[in-house]
Design a protein around this motif. Structure first.
Motif, PDB file in Angstrom:
ATOM      1  N   UNK A   1       0.832  -1.202   0.000  1.00 36.71           N
ATOM      2  CA  UNK A   1       0.000   0.000   0.000  1.00 36.71           C
ATOM      3  C   UNK A   1       0.867   1.253   0.000  1.00 36.71           C
ATOM      4  N   UNK A   2       0.530   2.176  -0.879  1.00 40.86           N
ATOM      5  CA  UNK A   2       1.285   3.419  -0.951  1.00 40.86           C
ATOM      6  C   UNK A   2       2.484   3.310  -1.875  1.00 40.86           C
ATOM      7  N   UNK A   3       2.915   2.077  -2.129  1.00 41.22           N
ATOM      8  CA  UNK A   3       4.077   1.897  -3.006  1.00 41.22           C
ATOM      9  C   UNK A   3       3.641   1.260  -4.324  1.00 41.22           C
ATOM     10  N   UNK A   4       3.081   0.026  -4.249  1.00 40.39           N
ATOM     11  CA  UNK A   4       2.621  -0.658  -5.471  1.00 40.39           C
ATOM     12  C   UNK A   4       1.158  -0.359  -5.762  1.00 40.39           C
ATOM     13  N   UNK A   5       0.400  -0.075  -4.718  1.00 40.53           N
ATOM     14  CA  UNK A   5      -1.015   0.281  -4.884  1.00 40.53           C
ATOM     15  C   UNK A   5      -1.197   1.648  -4.254  1.00 40.53           C
ATOM     16  N   UNK A   6      -1.652   2.611  -5.034  1.00 41.23           N
ATOM     17  CA  UNK A   6      -1.746   3.962  -4.485  1.00 41.23           C
ATOM     18  C   UNK A   6      -3.146   4.529  -4.699  1.00 41.23           C
ATOM     19  N   UNK A   7      -3.424   5.570  -3.944  1.00 42.01           N
ATOM     20  CA  UNK A   7      -4.760   6.174  -3.978  1.00 42.01           C
ATOM     21  C   UNK A   7      -4.656   7.652  -4.342  1.00 42.01           C
ATOM     22  N   UNK A   8      -5.547   8.073  -5.231  1.00 41.76           N
ATOM     23  CA  UNK A   8      -5.758   9.515  -5.398  1.00 41.76           C
ATOM     24  C   UNK A   8      -7.114   9.802  -4.761  1.00 41.76           C
ATOM     25  N   UNK A   9      -7.136  10.537  -3.658  1.00 42.88           N
ATOM     26  CA  UNK A   9      -8.392  10.703  -2.930  1.00 42.88           C
ATOM     27  C   UNK A   9      -9.324  11.714  -3.608  1.00 42.88           C
TER      28      UNK A   9
ATOM     29  N   UNK B   1       0.655   9.904  -5.135  1.00 42.09           N
ATOM     30  CA  UNK B   1       0.145   8.608  -5.579  1.00 42.09           C
ATOM     31  C   UNK B   1       1.152   7.930  -6.505  1.00 42.09           C
ATOM     32  N   UNK B   2       1.785   8.723  -7.380  1.00 38.65           N
ATOM     33  CA  UNK B   2       2.698   8.118  -8.348  1.00 38.65           C
ATOM     34  C   UNK B   2       4.140   8.081  -7.856  1.00 38.65           C
ATOM     35  N   UNK B   3       4.372   8.544  -6.626  1.00 41.05           N
ATOM     36  CA  UNK B   3       5.742   8.750  -6.140  1.00 41.05           C
ATOM     37  C   UNK B   3       6.603   7.496  -6.191  1.00 41.05           C
ATOM     38  N   UNK B   4       6.017   6.335  -5.906  1.00 39.59           N
ATOM     39  CA  UNK B   4       6.826   5.111  -5.834  1.00 39.59           C
ATOM     40  C   UNK B   4       6.580   4.192  -7.025  1.00 39.59           C
ATOM     41  N   UNK B   5       6.197   4.767  -8.167  1.00 36.39           N
ATOM     42  CA  UNK B   5       5.918   3.976  -9.373  1.00 36.39           C
ATOM     43  C   UNK B   5       4.949   2.829  -9.099  1.00 36.39           C
ATOM     44  N   UNK B   6       3.724   3.135  -8.721  1.00 35.51           N
ATOM     45  CA  UNK B   6       2.778   2.063  -8.384  1.00 35.51           C
ATOM     46  C   UNK B   6       2.345   1.295  -9.628  1.00 35.51           C
ATOM     47  N   UNK B   7       1.982   0.034  -9.441  1.00 32.03           N
ATOM     48  CA  UNK B   7       1.431  -0.745 -10.548  1.00 32.03           C
ATOM     49  C   UNK B   7      -0.052  -0.431 -10.718  1.00 32.03           C
ATOM     50  N   UNK B   8      -0.690  -0.034  -9.600  1.00 29.69           N
ATOM     51  CA  UNK B   8      -2.121   0.262  -9.666  1.00 29.69           C
ATOM     52  C   UNK B   8      -2.414   1.538  -8.880  1.00 29.69           C
TER      53      UNK B   8
ATOM     54  N   UNK C   1      -3.125  15.385 -16.115  1.00 33.91           N
ATOM     55  CA  UNK C   1      -1.984  14.983 -15.290  1.00 33.91           C
ATOM     56  C   UNK C   1      -2.006  13.494 -14.986  1.00 33.91           C
ATOM     57  N   UNK C   2      -3.194  13.003 -14.607  1.00 36.07           N
ATOM     58  CA  UNK C   2      -3.305  11.580 -14.301  1.00 36.07           C
ATOM     59  C   UNK C   2      -2.894  10.780 -15.534  1.00 36.07           C
ATOM     60  N   UNK C   3      -3.377  11.222 -16.673  1.00 35.34           N
ATOM     61  CA  UNK C   3      -3.073  10.536 -17.925  1.00 35.34           C
ATOM     62  C   UNK C   3      -1.554  10.547 -18.194  1.00 35.34           C
ATOM     63  N   UNK C   4      -0.946  11.697 -17.995  1.00 32.08           N
ATOM     64  CA  UNK C   4       0.482  11.831 -18.272  1.00 32.08           C
ATOM     65  C   UNK C   4       1.307  10.986 -17.290  1.00 32.08           C
ATOM     66  N   UNK C   5       0.951  11.076 -16.008  1.00 29.53           N
ATOM     67  CA  UNK C   5       1.757  10.367 -15.012  1.00 29.53           C
ATOM     68  C   UNK C   5       1.610   8.863 -15.094  1.00 29.53           C
ATOM     69  N   UNK C   6       0.414   8.396 -15.448  1.00 32.20           N
ATOM     70  CA  UNK C   6       0.269   6.941 -15.498  1.00 32.20           C
ATOM     71  C   UNK C   6       1.072   6.399 -16.682  1.00 32.20           C
ATOM     72  N   UNK C   7       1.173   7.189 -17.751  1.00 29.95           N
ATOM     73  CA  UNK C   7       2.007   6.741 -18.870  1.00 29.95           C
ATOM     74  C   UNK C   7       3.474   6.737 -18.466  1.00 29.95           C
TER      75      UNK C   7
END
Ligand SMILES: Nc1ncnc2c1ncn2[C@@H]1O[C@H](COP(=O)(O)OP(=O)(O)OP(=O)(O)O)[C@@H](O)[C@H]1O
Ligand SMILES: [Mg+2]
Lengths: 291, 335
Positions: free
Chosen positions: A84-92, A164-171, A192-198
């Motif tokens: 949690x927080x690393x591989x699985x992250x949340x945008x609240x 959310x993207x700080x630790x390169x999450x898979x999800x 931003x979400x689109x750019x960062x997930x790519x």
């Protein structure tokens, strides 16, 4: 290839009420899946179950949640906390209440990085500044020294996206990350979400009741209604050939600039055309950004 | 707190003290009881009584008395005590440090106990053992400090005579200290034998004062922790993989501290008020103990000096609490 994220027959009860009644869905690596449904459908409960944030009186009564093939519900607490927080992250959802009011932005991002990546204090702060640059915050060093109440709501949401993207999450689970923001800021946040997930190669489960957003950024979607999956598939297919009356109703209720929301109207083909053309435009932007 | 606010508060100090002075001055002279009657030997003549009254200025009209006294106070002279026959200011300066040290020690004990109890309670939140903590806090809160003083005195002074039950320090110890802040000075000077002897005497009254206040701190802090833990940012911290103790300590506690200090800080005034009876019970030579003698003897100048001293302490305490809250809460500071 194992799916990044699999939910199978998940049932969640709060007291006597069944809020999720056998939900299944799958997210492949790098996929963006929309999770839509009206208010109270159980979208947030699904996210909470994954993140271990169910209310105290709620319980998972059946089903499985797997992350990269490993059962999240069965694994040891400590092991799950490493994910949690690393591989699985949340945008609240609400950026106004989601940051700690008495801690500086830098400390909040820095602590997260140090917790999961074992960085020194100084490297963590340097990395935090980079992350802020990634989410288009100017003068990141200055912002790191600020408290949440000293920056705008849109900026706070960008900080939360960076975290959310700080630790390169898979999800990344994004629970209506734009509903609390005004319209112009909403678009920036989506981009931003689109750019960062790519950039970070993450899959996204995007919770929303805005079908316009789904059409723009989600390759696939799941329609939830009263704790059950009504419909599921490629966004294009679901939106152009909704099999379920409920999905049609949702579509008709989606407001557009030229028409206010209405209930239960057949889907005008023009709407779908429009949503799709917007979607591809945004993809182009993202592709350019990523390059 | 901003500078403007701080200045406004400081400007309000003199009128507040003036109000307190008026009230205590008038009350003392309206309520029956007369210092002269308390000090004359039986069979004194009317003329002797009259001369004594004149000596202390009590034959003047009340307005005249007030004006004279106020003029003296403004120049740092609080008059002479009628019963002890010393300068009031000297008496206050000799005794006040003892009370301040006792109150500080009690506050420290209370904060440590209160924080530990609140953290234990919040860790047990939702479990059955939570009620043990809540019940304990409720019990501590229900028993006032002077009762604790009696209980502790009987338990550890009489039943199991572990600790001395009266005074501030053994009279035979050669203190040789420069200030009247015995404890603080001896600790700073590294004279720990004296510090230890002092603590030996102070521990029972300090604990008596501390217990109800600790319960108050515990209850306030636990409620604030519970509220802060339910906020979004604390929930989201769980989704970041932080452990619950980690979240409670690093995310929740700094937030919960703000309402706890804001509401609990001013309650230190209650603890200060408690010193009056507790010092009496343990024959501790502070201003609280002295206040009781002053009242019994209708020692007007001393009572007036004591009331003003307590008023200054209360005002200072409120200011300090507001400053600390400002330090803890970045939203109250200038951006
Ligand atoms: N703490 C709670 N206690 C009891 N019931 C709850 C609680 N939280 C949510 N529910 C119920 O659970 C169901 C699912 O709620 P959930 O928050 O998942 O809906 P949602 O799809 O996210 O809706 P929205 O679009 O409004 O966010 C609803 O019927 C809601 O009333
Ligand atoms: Mg929701």
């Amino acid at each position: 290839m194992t799916a990044t994220f699999t939910v199978e027959g998940l049932k969640v009860a709060i007291g006597a009420a069944n809020v999720l009644r056998g939900v299944s869905l799958e997210v492949q690596p790098g996929e963006v899946r929309g999770l839509v449904g009206e208010s109270g459908a159980g979208k947030s409960m699904l996210g909470r179950a994954v993140l271990g944030l169910l209310p105290a009186n709620a319980a998972v009564t059946a089903g499985r949640i797997a992350f990269e093939g490993r059962d999240l519900l069965a694994m040891a607490e400590a092991e799950r906390r490493r994910l949690l927080g690393r591989r699985i992250a949340l945008i609240p959802q609400d950026p106004m209440t989601s940051l700690n009011p008495v801690k500086r932005i830098g400390a909040q991002i820095g602590n997260l990085l140090r917790h999961h990546l074992d960085l020194s204090k100084r490297t963590a702060l340097a990395r935090a500044a980079e992350l802020l640059t990634e989410v288009a915050i100017r003068e990141p060093e200055r912002v790191l020294a600020l408290y949440p109440h000293e920056i705008s709501g849109g900026m706070r949401q960008r900080v939360l996206i960076a975290m959310a993207f700080a630790c390169d999450p898979a999800l990344v689970i994004a629970d209506e990350p734009t509903t609390a923001l005004d319209v112009t800021v909403q678009r920036q946040v989506l981009q931003l979400v689109e750019r960062l997930r790519l950039r970070h190669g993450s899959a996204v489960l995007f919770v929303t009741h805005d079908l316009g957003v789904v059409a723009k950024i989600c390759r696939s979607m799941t329609v939830l209604h009263a704790g059950r999956v009504l419909e599921e598939g490629e966004t294009a297919n679901v939106l152009t050939r909704p099999r379920h009356a409920y999905t049609r109703a949702l579509l008709a209720a989606t407001p557009r600039a030229d028409r206010p929301a209405e209930a239960l109207r057949p889907v005008p083909p023009a709407l779908i055309e429009q949503l799709w053309s917007e979607a591809h435009r945004l993809d182009d932007v993202a592709a350019v950004d990523a390059a | 707190m901003r500078w403007g606010e701080l200045i406004r508060r400081l400007v309000l100090v003199p009128p507040t003290l003036f109000g307190v002075a008026v009230i205590v001055f008038v009350l003392l002279r309206v309520v029956p009881g007369d210092p002269i009657a308390m000090m004359i030997p039986p069979g004194a003549s009317e003329a002797d009584i009259g001369r004594l009254r004149a000596l202390y200025g009590l034959d003047q009209p009340i307005l005249q008395q007030f004006a004279t006294w106020l003029g003296q106070v403004a120049s740092g002279d609080f008059g002479r005590s009628i019963s002890v026959r010393q300068r009031v200011l000297e008496l206050l300066l000799a005794r006040l440090p003892a009370t301040i040290e006792l109150a500080l020690l009690a506050t420290m004990i209370a904060v440590v106990l209160g924080v530990v109890a609140a953290l234990a309670g919040i860790l047990l939140r939702g479990r059955r053992a939570e009620w043990i903590v809540d019940g304990g806090i409720g019990m501590l809160l229900a028993i006032p400090d002077f009762l604790w003083a009696l209980i502790l005195l009987l338990l550890f002074g009489v039943l199991i005579p572990l600790l001395p039950i009266s005074g501030r320090i053994d009279p035979e110890i050669d203190l040789n200290l420069r200030s009247n802040f015995y404890l603080i000075e001896s600790v700073l000077a590294g004279r720990f034998d004296i510090a230890f002897a002092l603590l030996h005497h102070m521990i029972l009254p300090a604990v008596a004062l501390a217990l109800p206040f600790a319960a108050l701190v515990a209850r306030l802090l636990k409620a604030s922790l519970a509220e802060a833990e339910d906020q979004d940012y604390a929930q989201i911290a769980r989704a970041r993989g932080y452990s619950r103790p980690n979240i409670l300590l690093h995310e929740v506690f700094p937030n919960a501290l703000i309402p706890t200090v804001a509401l609990g800080g001013v309650q230190v005034t209650l603890l200060l008020g408690g010193t009056v009876l507790v010092e009496r019970i343990f024959s501790y030579e502070g201003i609280g103990n002295m206040a009781i003698d002053a009242v019994i003897n209708r020692d007007f100048p001393l009572i007036q000096g004591l009331v003003l001293t307590f008023a200054v302490l209360f005002i200072a305490l409120n200011l300090v609490v507001d400053l600390v809250v400002t330090m803890l809460d970045p939203r109250l500071r200038y951006g």
